[in-house]
Design an enzyme around this catalytic site. Structure first.
Site, mmCIF file in Angstrom:
data_model
loop_
_atom_site.group_PDB
_atom_site.id
_atom_site.type_symbol
_atom_site.label_atom_id
_atom_site.label_comp_id
_atom_site.label_asym_id
_atom_site.label_seq_id
_atom_site.Cartn_x
_atom_site.Cartn_y
_atom_site.Cartn_z
ATOM 1 N N MET A 30 28.529 -13.228 19.339
ATOM 2 C CA MET A 30 27.860 -14.201 18.470
ATOM 3 C C MET A 30 28.404 -14.083 17.045
ATOM 4 S SD MET A 30 24.080 -14.801 19.891
ATOM 5 C CE MET A 30 23.273 -13.420 19.103
ATOM 6 N N HIS A 34 31.460 -6.469 14.050
ATOM 7 C CA HIS A 34 31.362 -5.096 13.539
ATOM 8 C C HIS A 34 32.163 -4.194 14.475
ATOM 9 C CE1 HIS A 34 28.540 -4.423 16.783
ATOM 10 N NE2 HIS A 34 27.731 -5.358 16.321
ATOM 11 N N HIS A 37 31.912 -4.670 18.309
ATOM 12 C CA HIS A 37 32.701 -5.782 18.867
ATOM 13 C C HIS A 37 34.191 -5.420 18.904
ATOM 14 C CE1 HIS A 37 29.308 -8.137 16.821
ATOM 15 N NE2 HIS A 37 29.169 -8.456 18.092
ATOM 16 N N GLN A 61 19.477 -19.063 23.558
ATOM 17 C CA GLN A 61 18.938 -17.731 23.848
ATOM 18 C C GLN A 61 17.972 -17.241 22.779
ATOM 19 O OE1 GLN A 61 23.007 -16.034 23.850
ATOM 20 N NE2 GLN A 61 22.115 -14.294 22.788
ATOM 21 N N GLY A 150 28.962 -4.975 26.047
ATOM 22 C CA GLY A 150 28.580 -3.691 25.459
ATOM 23 C C GLY A 150 27.352 -3.101 26.128
ATOM 24 N N GLN A 151 27.355 -1.783 26.281
ATOM 25 C CA GLN A 151 26.229 -1.060 26.864
ATOM 26 C C GLN A 151 24.980 -1.147 25.982
ATOM 27 O OE1 GLN A 151 25.825 0.313 29.803
ATOM 28 N NE2 GLN A 151 23.785 1.091 29.270
ATOM 29 N N LYS A 152 25.170 -1.414 24.677
ATOM 30 C CA LYS A 152 24.010 -1.510 23.788
ATOM 31 C C LYS A 152 23.011 -2.534 24.326
ATOM 32 C CE LYS A 152 23.538 -3.929 20.233
ATOM 33 N NZ LYS A 152 22.359 -4.725 19.826
ATOM 34 N N SER A 188 24.905 -3.139 15.114
ATOM 35 C CA SER A 188 24.364 -4.440 15.500
ATOM 36 C C SER A 188 24.454 -5.372 14.308
ATOM 37 C CB SER A 188 22.894 -4.273 15.909
ATOM 38 O OG SER A 188 22.247 -5.533 15.913
ATOM 39 N N ARG A 190 22.320 -7.350 13.551
ATOM 40 C CA ARG A 190 20.968 -7.414 12.969
ATOM 41 C C ARG A 190 20.661 -6.241 12.037
ATOM 42 N NH1 ARG A 190 19.622 -10.025 18.248
ATOM 43 N NH2 ARG A 190 18.961 -12.129 17.692
HETATM 44 P P1 AMP Z 1 26.581 -9.965 20.066
HETATM 45 O O1 AMP Z 1 27.538 -10.550 19.084
HETATM 46 O O2 AMP Z 1 25.531 -9.111 19.437
HETATM 47 O O3 AMP Z 1 26.044 -10.966 21.053
HETATM 48 O O4 AMP Z 1 27.439 -8.940 20.946
HETATM 49 C C1 AMP Z 1 28.608 -9.332 21.608
HETATM 50 C C2 AMP Z 1 29.028 -8.234 22.557
HETATM 51 O O5 AMP Z 1 29.266 -7.051 21.821
HETATM 52 C C3 AMP Z 1 27.953 -7.915 23.597
HETATM 53 O O6 AMP Z 1 28.572 -7.636 24.836
HETATM 54 C C4 AMP Z 1 27.318 -6.683 23.017
HETATM 55 O O7 AMP Z 1 26.700 -5.860 23.993
HETATM 56 C C5 AMP Z 1 28.504 -5.992 22.385
HETATM 57 N N1 AMP Z 1 28.049 -5.065 21.343
HETATM 58 C C6 AMP Z 1 27.171 -5.318 20.347
HETATM 59 N N2 AMP Z 1 26.946 -4.197 19.623
HETATM 60 C C7 AMP Z 1 27.690 -3.217 20.187
HETATM 61 C C8 AMP Z 1 27.889 -1.830 19.904
HETATM 62 N N3 AMP Z 1 27.272 -1.214 18.894
HETATM 63 N N4 AMP Z 1 28.729 -1.140 20.689
HETATM 64 C C9 AMP Z 1 29.381 -1.737 21.724
HETATM 65 N N5 AMP Z 1 29.235 -3.041 22.039
HETATM 66 C C10 AMP Z 1 28.401 -3.770 21.290
#
Ligand code: AMP
Length: 291
Positions: A30, A34, A37, A61, A150-152, A188, A190
């Site tokens: 999204m 960071h 990603h 979502q 990501g596992q997060k 994150s 956020r």
């Molecule tokens: P988002 O932009 O938050 O939707 O995240 C995009 C992808 O990056 C998703 O697969 C997340 O699980 C992954 N992701 C977000 N934060 C982390 C993190 N701290 N470590 C590893 N992967 C992450």
């Protein structure tokens, strides 16, 4: 790196790569990139010849009272970071491209069933339906060989893996370990919302999970006790935090573990600091030997 915002150009470029024998890896995000990603992009770069990164804040979502409007967006910076990390194609579609005629016009959705109503899904109705649907759409647009998650966001990774299996989607899912700040806080987008005081306390989330993981490694198998231990550390070290849930769930179906942990489990947490909602987790696997 090519920066694209429409489906036809993206499909053409990926097709060209595939025709010349390249494997295709895909990292959906999204945006507001960071190091978490970036780690996904690096893994994708390592394993594929063509690396596609998308940045799209998916309205489907977010609940009506959630942070869709204020979600941080810095697309120019994201483009630079993705290029630097080794992406070949940066895809940043607008809402009309992803949902022609509007999100409300989508008649067919991907419904993750019971997997979407537990843990984060309990307080975010429709969230994982929106996630699964947009990932399905993106997979159909990009048609990658490998997908990086990501596992997060463990519940998301489990739901997408099940979607791939249940809908026979031709892609391998790779789940990449959580990247953390020095004090353990999971990175994150956020985290940018946190005040300094909240940011300091937020490190307790990982500390609490690590304490429970430690107890588990030392032989504690009671899900209830591990949940209590996690809550105790949070109550002590993050008094500003409001715990939404601390739950041990079976890793395969996300149902709560009520007795002893005999199968691989996820110990997952969601904590609110003011209007910021943070999540994290550890995997507890009784089948792995102790160190
Ligand atoms: P988002 O932009 O938050 O939707 O995240 C995009 C992808 O990056 C998703 O697969 C997340 O699980 C992954 N992701 C977000 N934060 C982390 C993190 N701290 N470590 C590893 N992967 C992450």
């Amino acid at each position: 790196m090519n920066s694209l915002d429409n489906v036809e150009d993206l499909r053409r470029m990926v097709r060209r790569g595939r025709e010349s024998g390249m494997s295709v890896g895909f990292v959906p995000t999204m945006g507001f990139l960071h190091p978490g990603h970036i780690r996904l992009i690096h893994e994708c770069r390592r394993e594929n010849e063509l690396v596609v990164v998308s940045a799209y804040v998916n309205p489907a979502q977010f609940g009506p009272a959630e942070d869709f409007a204020m979600y941080p967006r810095e697309i120019e910076r994201d483009r630079d970071l993705a290029a630097e990390a080794g992406a070949d194609i940066f895809f940043s579609p607008d809402d009309e491209t992803m949902y022609p005629g509007g999100v409300g016009n989508q008649a067919v959705w991907v419904d993750p069933g019971n997997l979407a109503t537990v843990l984060c899904g309990a307080s975010r109705p429709g969230h994982f339906r929106g996630v699964a649907t947009v990932v399905a759409k993106l997979l159909n647009i990009v048609r990658p060989d490998r997908l990086y998650l990501g596992q997060k966001d463990a519940q998301q990774a489990i739901i997408i893996s099940r979607m791939v299996r249940d809908l026979s989607l031709p892609v391998d899912v790779r789940v990449i370990e959580t990247v953390r700040e020095q004090d353990g806080l999971a990175m994150s987008s956020r985290n940018a919302y946190l005040t300094d005081g909240e940011r300091r306390e937020a490190a307790a989330i990982h500390r609490a999970l690590a304490a429970s993981e430690d107890a588990f490694q030392r032989g504690e198998r009671s899900a209830r006790l591990l949940e209590v231990l996690t809550r105790e550390v949070l109550a002590r070290d993050a008094p500003r935090g409001r715990v939404e849930y601390v739950e041990a769930a079976r890793l395969d179906r996300l149902t709560p573990v009520t007795a002893g942990i005999a199968e691989p489990a996820l110990l997952a947490v969601a904590v609110h600091f003011g209007r910021t909602r943070l999540i994290d987790n550890v995997i507890l696997n009784p089948r792995l030997e102790k160190d």
